[in-house]
Design an enzyme around this catalytic site. Sequence first.
Site, PDB file in Angstrom:
ATOM      1  CG  HIS A 125      -1.971  -1.031   1.211  1.00 16.39           C
ATOM      2  ND1 HIS A 125      -2.823  -1.244   0.157  1.00 16.39           N
ATOM      3  CD2 HIS A 125      -2.290  -1.975   2.147  1.00 16.39           C
ATOM      4  CE1 HIS A 125      -3.631  -2.251   0.429  1.00 16.39           C
ATOM      5  NE2 HIS A 125      -3.325  -2.722   1.619  1.00 16.39           N
ATOM      6  CG  ASP A 162      -3.266  -8.704   0.793  1.00 12.91           C
ATOM      7  OD1 ASP A 162      -4.317  -8.059   0.989  1.00 12.91           O
ATOM      8  OD2 ASP A 162      -2.469  -8.980   1.694  1.00 12.91           O
ATOM      9  CG  HIS A 164      -6.544  -5.448   2.029  1.00 11.69           C
ATOM     10  ND1 HIS A 164      -6.091  -6.504   2.800  1.00 11.69           N
ATOM     11  CD2 HIS A 164      -7.523  -4.840   2.739  1.00 11.69           C
ATOM     12  CE1 HIS A 164      -6.763  -6.528   3.939  1.00 11.69           C
ATOM     13  NE2 HIS A 164      -7.639  -5.547   3.931  1.00 11.69           N
TER      14      HIS A 164
END
Length: 220
Positions: A125, A162, A164
């Site tokens: 991220h 993942d 996310h």
Amino acid sequence: MRLCLVLGDQLKLYSFPPPHPLRSDRYEAFVRLLSERGLPEGASACEPRMALREEVQLFHDPEYVDLVERASRRGWGYLDYGDTPAFPGVYEASLWVVGSALRCLEAVAEGEADHAFCPVGGFHHARRDRAAGFCVFNDAAVVISAALERYGMRRVLYVDIDAHHGDGVMYGFYSDPRVLVADVHEDPRFLYPGTGRRDERGAGEAKGTKLNIPLKPGSG
């Protein structure tokens, strides 16, 4: 198969205060299970290393690296708007994570192994200029940058499974046709970071090199 498995007590350093989900006990649980089952056939343990600042800056802006270093010395506060806490030594701990990821790349690119794995990492991220979603330095993006710039690889395929969306990697290379991205994640309408729609496919010369596969919540 020759597998380089990056292991070392230094990786315990990457430990946020409870109840942060990325605590060192996750790594320790992996090591316990590994000690019970033993190394897979063809695998060898490889020592982690600390990344150099200039290696981190293959992806991250120098001003952001400065911010992390200052926050690490201060030892408190947040590196973003509330997800990613600073703590004493967060800068050095994050350098170990990036360095361990680079150790994986080196093992494969230099012929030491066919595959490499590090049980600590995947902080996808973090953007070039900021932290996000518990992620300080984006080890995956640094490895991609090193593969392109240091080893002269013409194309890199990044696969992210993942739950996310790996927004830091996706948008960090959104206009770079050398980086192919395939990202399977939960529908962004229901899960952080709210990005990764099917129609996000890259920009300019990189149009069509990015593939997002959002799934319904609870999908297997």
